[in-house]
Design an enzyme around this catalytic site. Structure first.
Site, mmCIF file in Angstrom:
data_model
loop_
_atom_site.group_PDB
_atom_site.id
_atom_site.type_symbol
_atom_site.label_atom_id
_atom_site.label_comp_id
_atom_site.label_asym_id
_atom_site.label_seq_id
_atom_site.Cartn_x
_atom_site.Cartn_y
_atom_site.Cartn_z
ATOM 1 N N LYS A 213 0.826 -1.203 0.000
ATOM 2 C CA LYS A 213 0.000 0.000 0.000
ATOM 3 C C LYS A 213 0.864 1.257 0.000
ATOM 4 O O LYS A 213 0.572 2.222 -0.711
ATOM 5 C CB LYS A 213 -0.950 0.000 1.201
ATOM 6 C CG LYS A 213 -2.107 -0.969 1.040
ATOM 7 C CD LYS A 213 -2.945 -1.052 2.302
ATOM 8 C CE LYS A 213 -3.996 -2.146 2.186
ATOM 9 N NZ LYS A 213 -4.628 -2.436 3.473
ATOM 10 N N LYS B 157 -7.492 -10.667 -15.813
ATOM 11 C CA LYS B 157 -8.295 -10.822 -14.586
ATOM 12 C C LYS B 157 -9.268 -9.654 -14.454
ATOM 13 O O LYS B 157 -8.871 -8.494 -14.574
ATOM 14 C CB LYS B 157 -7.355 -10.833 -13.371
ATOM 15 C CG LYS B 157 -8.071 -10.831 -12.027
ATOM 16 C CD LYS B 157 -7.065 -10.619 -10.898
ATOM 17 C CE LYS B 157 -7.694 -10.739 -9.529
ATOM 18 N NZ LYS B 157 -8.436 -9.616 -9.050
ATOM 19 N N LYS C 94 -11.747 -4.022 -10.793
ATOM 20 C CA LYS C 94 -12.227 -2.642 -10.968
ATOM 21 C C LYS C 94 -11.070 -1.710 -11.316
ATOM 22 O O LYS C 94 -11.272 -0.677 -11.928
ATOM 23 C CB LYS C 94 -13.007 -2.159 -9.750
ATOM 24 C CG LYS C 94 -12.228 -2.118 -8.478
ATOM 25 C CD LYS C 94 -13.094 -1.615 -7.346
ATOM 26 C CE LYS C 94 -12.456 -1.838 -5.994
ATOM 27 N NZ LYS C 94 -12.146 -3.237 -5.671
#
Ligand code: ADP
Ligand code: TRP
Length: 321
Positions: A110, A189, A192
């Site tokens: 992250k 794949k 979003k």
């Protein structure tokens, strides 16, 4: 078996989410004692907008209820409605070595993606451990990216138990390896983040058809047999079909009488039909948010009883008055 799943509310759900995560969860509630919650304190670590976080939390509740979470069978709540979890999080922090958190892949990933490195992001796994340990979870179904978090939960629980006796149940993770990766309209794949998703809840049939028409196909002239193997339209349609349905579609591909346009239309019909009931339920819940709130409150009340009992023991052994 007590099974816990945490949902990060992240917006519109797509067909990959449905077959990869939600359908298995909905099937699980028939066999196990399922506990499912929306992890809005976890979402807070990456949220930038209060109104949006509130909206996404309620939307996720509506979507999951519409798609089949049955509140008569499954305890369903919002994380922040059971504040005991934050107390446990603090107490568990004392049993969480810094080195353990420093090794967390998801934190490093992250930060590498540009999310500001703050303490909430860093201690995210401790809050997840609190979610899991608060209710003596035995099994946690997770995607591969979450395995390490369940392992960390076990490490924290072992440290605590070594000091105070068998207070916490050690959870196991369960990874559904057999679930295939669902392809998006480009064959990669479905995600979003790749702009290749087909959403479950499209506003109109026309918009869904438009999206299906964007699925990448080869250019075989009409009249020639088509190859279903490796065709993204076929692969997506197959998700909705039983063996007889698949054989039938394969025959249609091989006959050479139909083109991709026909199969894209057929796929649209399959998707529209599959989620017809869910769409109706969703429209109802959107009209009646108070019904959703009531279901979530009931779930939270049930959870708070479990949480209060566990916290009595935890407070006592660590010496909190
Ligand atoms: P996205 O990649 O769209 O951001 P998430 O990471 O939010 O999706 O995934 C939520 C859940 O849906 C996870 O459990 C993940 O395994 C599942 N999932 C997402 N995309 C797919 C896919 N294409 N095929 C199978 N499962 C998927
Ligand atoms: N971290 C999980 C995810 O991103 C969500 C989550 C929070 C969770 N707490 C949990 C999952 C407890 C299982 C158990 O998907």
């Amino acid at each position: 078996m007590r099974v816990l799943t945490g949902i990060q509310a992240s917006g519109k759900l797509h067909i990959g989410n449905y077959f990869g995560a939600m359908k298995p969860m909905i099937e699980l509630q028939e066999r196990e004692e399922l506990f499912t919650f929306i992890a809005n304190y976890h979402s807070l670590t990456t949220s930038k907008d209060a109104a949006l976080l509130r909206e996404l939390t309620l939307d996720a509740a509506i979507d999951y209820l519409s798609l089949g979470i049955n509140p008569d069978k499954t305890t369903f709540w919002v994380q922040s409605d059971v504040p005991e979890v934050l107390e446990l999080y603090w107490i568990l922090s004392k049993f969480t070595p810094m080195g353990l958190l420093e090794r967390a892949h998801s934190y490093k990933d992250k930060v590498a993606k540009g999310i500001p490195a703050n303490h909430a992001l860093f201690s995210y796994p401790v809050l997840m451990a609190a979610d899991i340990l608060l209710m003596d979870t035995e099994k946690v179904p997770v995607g591969k990216d979450q395995i390490q978090h369940v392992e960390m939960t076990r490490d924290i629980a072992i440290k605590f138990n070594n000091e105070y006796g068998e207070i916490f149940t050690l959870p196991e993770y369960q990874v559904e390896d057999h679930i295939a990766t669902i392809p998006g309209i480009d064959g990669q794949k479905m995600s979003k983040s790749y702009n290749n998703a087909i959403d479950i809840f499209m506003e109109t049939e026309k918009k869904l058809q438009k999206r299906c028409n964007q699925i990448l196909t080869t250019s075989t002239p009409l009249g020639e047999p088509l190859e279903y193997n490796g065709c993204h339209v076929y692969n997506l349609a197959a998700l909705f079909l039983d063996d007889a349905g698949k054989s039938d579609l394969q025959r249609r591909y091989q006959s050479g009488e139909e083109g991709y346009g026909h199969f894209k239309k057929y796929l649209k019909e399959l998707i529209w039909e599959e989620f017809a009931e869910a769409r109706e339920k969703r429209a109802y819940y959107i009209e009646h948010p108070e019904v959703v709130r009531e279901i979530l409150n009931e779930g939270a009340n049930k959870m708070r009883k479990i949480a209060a009992e566990k916290m009595r023991t935890v407070r006592e052994v660590v010496g909190i008055l």
